[in-house]
Design an enzyme around this catalytic site. Sequence first.
Site, PDB file in Angstrom:
ATOM      1  N   SER A 119      -0.299   6.088   6.131  1.00 47.85           N
ATOM      2  CA  SER A 119       0.888   6.957   6.195  1.00 47.85           C
ATOM      3  C   SER A 119       0.817   7.888   7.385  1.00 47.85           C
ATOM      4  O   SER A 119       1.828   8.443   7.795  1.00 47.85           O
ATOM      5  CB  SER A 119       0.957   7.867   4.964  1.00 47.85           C
ATOM      6  OG  SER A 119       0.929   7.148   3.804  1.00 47.85           O
ATOM      7  N   HIS A 140       3.855  -0.220   7.722  1.00 44.93           N
ATOM      8  CA  HIS A 140       3.991   0.875   6.763  1.00 44.93           C
ATOM      9  C   HIS A 140       5.092   0.580   5.751  1.00 44.93           C
ATOM     10  O   HIS A 140       6.280   0.660   6.061  1.00 44.93           O
ATOM     11  CB  HIS A 140       4.284   2.175   7.540  1.00 44.93           C
ATOM     12  CG  HIS A 140       4.254   3.393   6.696  1.00 44.93           C
ATOM     13  ND1 HIS A 140       5.036   4.498   6.933  1.00 44.93           N
ATOM     14  CD2 HIS A 140       3.519   3.698   5.600  1.00 44.93           C
ATOM     15  CE1 HIS A 140       4.796   5.413   6.025  1.00 44.93           C
ATOM     16  NE2 HIS A 140       3.879   4.947   5.196  1.00 44.93           N
ATOM     17  N   GLU A 152       8.051   0.117   8.347  1.00 45.66           N
ATOM     18  CA  GLU A 152       7.922   0.600   9.724  1.00 45.66           C
ATOM     19  C   GLU A 152       6.834  -0.248  10.384  1.00 45.66           C
ATOM     20  O   GLU A 152       5.708  -0.297   9.879  1.00 45.66           O
ATOM     21  CB  GLU A 152       7.491   2.072   9.759  1.00 45.66           C
ATOM     22  CG  GLU A 152       8.565   3.055   9.337  1.00 45.66           C
ATOM     23  CD  GLU A 152       8.083   4.504   9.422  1.00 45.66           C
ATOM     24  OE1 GLU A 152       8.812   5.338   9.957  1.00 45.66           O
ATOM     25  OE2 GLU A 152       6.973   4.812   8.939  1.00 45.66           O
ATOM     26  N   ASN A 190       7.985   9.638   7.615  1.00 43.54           N
ATOM     27  CA  ASN A 190       7.180  10.750   7.088  1.00 43.54           C
ATOM     28  C   ASN A 190       7.274  12.003   7.946  1.00 43.54           C
ATOM     29  O   ASN A 190       7.108  13.115   7.442  1.00 43.54           O
ATOM     30  CB  ASN A 190       5.719  10.325   6.921  1.00 43.54           C
ATOM     31  CG  ASN A 190       5.549   9.485   5.674  1.00 43.54           C
ATOM     32  OD1 ASN A 190       6.426   9.474   4.807  1.00 43.54           O
ATOM     33  ND2 ASN A 190       4.437   8.775   5.568  1.00 43.54           N
TER      34      ASN A 190
HETATM   35  P1  NAD Z   1      -4.553   4.767  -4.008  1.00 46.82           P
HETATM   36  O1  NAD Z   1      -5.453   5.932  -4.137  1.00 46.82           O
HETATM   37  O2  NAD Z   1      -3.550   4.505  -5.094  1.00 46.82           O
HETATM   38  O3  NAD Z   1      -5.400   3.411  -3.812  1.00 46.82           O
HETATM   39  C1  NAD Z   1      -6.418   3.286  -2.857  1.00 46.82           C
HETATM   40  C2  NAD Z   1      -7.342   2.162  -3.293  1.00 46.82           C
HETATM   41  O4  NAD Z   1      -8.271   1.898  -2.232  1.00 46.82           O
HETATM   42  C3  NAD Z   1      -8.175   2.463  -4.541  1.00 46.82           C
HETATM   43  O5  NAD Z   1      -7.985   1.445  -5.511  1.00 46.82           O
HETATM   44  C4  NAD Z   1      -9.613   2.462  -4.012  1.00 46.82           C
HETATM   45  O6  NAD Z   1     -10.567   1.990  -4.967  1.00 46.82           O
HETATM   46  C5  NAD Z   1      -9.495   1.515  -2.830  1.00 46.82           C
HETATM   47  N1  NAD Z   1     -10.589   1.612  -1.859  1.00 46.82           N
HETATM   48  C6  NAD Z   1     -11.259   2.725  -1.457  1.00 46.82           C
HETATM   49  N2  NAD Z   1     -12.215   2.386  -0.561  1.00 46.82           N
HETATM   50  C7  NAD Z   1     -12.135   1.043  -0.391  1.00 46.82           C
HETATM   51  C8  NAD Z   1     -12.839   0.091   0.400  1.00 46.82           C
HETATM   52  N3  NAD Z   1     -13.829   0.468   1.205  1.00 46.82           N
HETATM   53  N4  NAD Z   1     -12.510  -1.225   0.317  1.00 46.82           N
HETATM   54  C9  NAD Z   1     -11.497  -1.625  -0.517  1.00 46.82           C
HETATM   55  N5  NAD Z   1     -10.795  -0.767  -1.287  1.00 46.82           N
HETATM   56  C10 NAD Z   1     -11.090   0.543  -1.226  1.00 46.82           C
HETATM   57  O7  NAD Z   1      -3.810   4.966  -2.599  1.00 46.82           O
HETATM   58  P2  NAD Z   1      -2.349   4.473  -2.169  1.00 46.82           P
HETATM   59  O8  NAD Z   1      -1.350   5.514  -2.542  1.00 46.82           O
HETATM   60  O9  NAD Z   1      -2.163   3.055  -2.593  1.00 46.82           O
HETATM   61  O10 NAD Z   1      -2.474   4.560  -0.568  1.00 46.82           O
HETATM   62  C11 NAD Z   1      -3.115   3.523   0.149  1.00 46.82           C
HETATM   63  C12 NAD Z   1      -2.705   3.632   1.604  1.00 46.82           C
HETATM   64  O11 NAD Z   1      -1.278   3.494   1.705  1.00 46.82           O
HETATM   65  C13 NAD Z   1      -3.043   4.974   2.257  1.00 46.82           C
HETATM   66  O12 NAD Z   1      -3.386   4.743   3.597  1.00 46.82           O
HETATM   67  C14 NAD Z   1      -1.731   5.748   2.150  1.00 46.82           C
HETATM   68  O13 NAD Z   1      -1.621   6.723   3.157  1.00 46.82           O
HETATM   69  C15 NAD Z   1      -0.732   4.632   2.366  1.00 46.82           C
HETATM   70  N6  NAD Z   1       0.608   4.832   1.829  1.00 46.82           N
HETATM   71  C16 NAD Z   1       0.796   5.423   0.619  1.00 46.82           C
HETATM   72  C17 NAD Z   1       2.104   5.581   0.126  1.00 46.82           C
HETATM   73  C18 NAD Z   1       2.345   6.179  -1.230  1.00 46.82           C
HETATM   74  O14 NAD Z   1       3.509   6.492  -1.544  1.00 46.82           O
HETATM   75  N7  NAD Z   1       1.338   6.336  -2.069  1.00 46.82           N
HETATM   76  C19 NAD Z   1       3.193   5.130   0.867  1.00 46.82           C
HETATM   77  C20 NAD Z   1       2.957   4.485   2.095  1.00 46.82           C
HETATM   78  C21 NAD Z   1       1.673   4.357   2.575  1.00 46.82           C
END
Ligand code: NAD
Length: 283
Positions: A119, A140, A152, A190
């Site tokens: 993000s 994204h 994106e 964002n």
């Molecule tokens: P989340 O916390 O729900 O999930 C993250 C996952 O990554 C967890 O299951 C964790 O166990 C896993 N993880 C951690 N270290 C790891 C590794 N070394 N290898 C494999 N898996 C690993 O987070 P999320 O909300 O799904 O966000 C994930 C990404 O997406 C982030 O970069 C975030 O910025 C981005 N993002 C989030 C949103 C949102 O609305 N939540 C929207 C767009 C982008």
Amino acid sequence: MTLKRVGIIGAGTMGNGIAQTVALAGIDVVLIDVSQAALASGFATMVTSLQRLTSKGILEPALSEAALARIERSMDYASLRDAELVIEAATENVALKRDILKKVEAVVSSGAIIASNTSSISITEMAATLDDPSRFVGMHFFNPVPLLPLVEVIRGLQTAEDVANSVEQFARDLNKTPISVNNSPGFVVNRILVPMINEAFFVLAEGVASAAEIDAGLKLGANHPIGPLGLADLIGLDVCLSVMDVLTNDLGDQKYRASPLLREMVAAGRLGRKSKQGVYSYS
Ligand code: NAD
């Protein structure tokens, strides 16, 4: 580029949404996480989400079952070997993501594209981790991935044009609409959206109105489908905070200062829906 196998790193909120969307498009998925529990709960989320679509008559049960059968779950990065595209969607942390990218590059073929769903982290900076930074691109997605049409596609300074074009076509193949973005803090959405959410936390902390009234205000007065505080709970308060910190640091402007209330709630582990408690309670 017609893809047969896509790797997804991280089975959390975004990873499982992306996995479901890719599998529904008829493409094999290998979903990687460091936690068996995260893989199990990510898969359970997909089952529930697909059941909702079939019960509403939007999706045929056979297609839902076929999509689930296409998703392999693994804790071993070697399972990514045959992936033509790997989308990193793990926890928002630069050091962690750098480590993941190196592991991915070590197992995939030289022609594979590596993308990140970050993000807020610089695509140019992440690309520099790789031996071949031209194969790296930002992809994204938006939450909830199965419902929101935008992707994106972010070009870092080193991203090859054919790599960005291939990923834009892939987004269209998923029935999404890509927009082309040059690397910049917060990208487009964002940069505009999260400061608005942050402002809602300032308004809440100052006692100007209750959370429900702030959200009703934006829904009814600005025609937003969800209020900013409800949206923060959906996105994850930790994700919102990390976007604000990146905007403050990288753009060097205090107008992006994170609300102390937002920071306090993240410190308390109130991350939103995923922790069952954020601005609102979900227990
Ligand atoms: P989340 O916390 O729900 O999930 C993250 C996952 O990554 C967890 O299951 C964790 O166990 C896993 N993880 C951690 N270290 C790891 C590794 N070394 N290898 C494999 N898996 C690993 O987070 P999320 O909300 O799904 O966000 C994930 C990404 O997406 C982030 O970069 C975030 O910025 C981005 N993002 C989030 C949103 C949102 O609305 N939540 C929207 C767009 C982008």
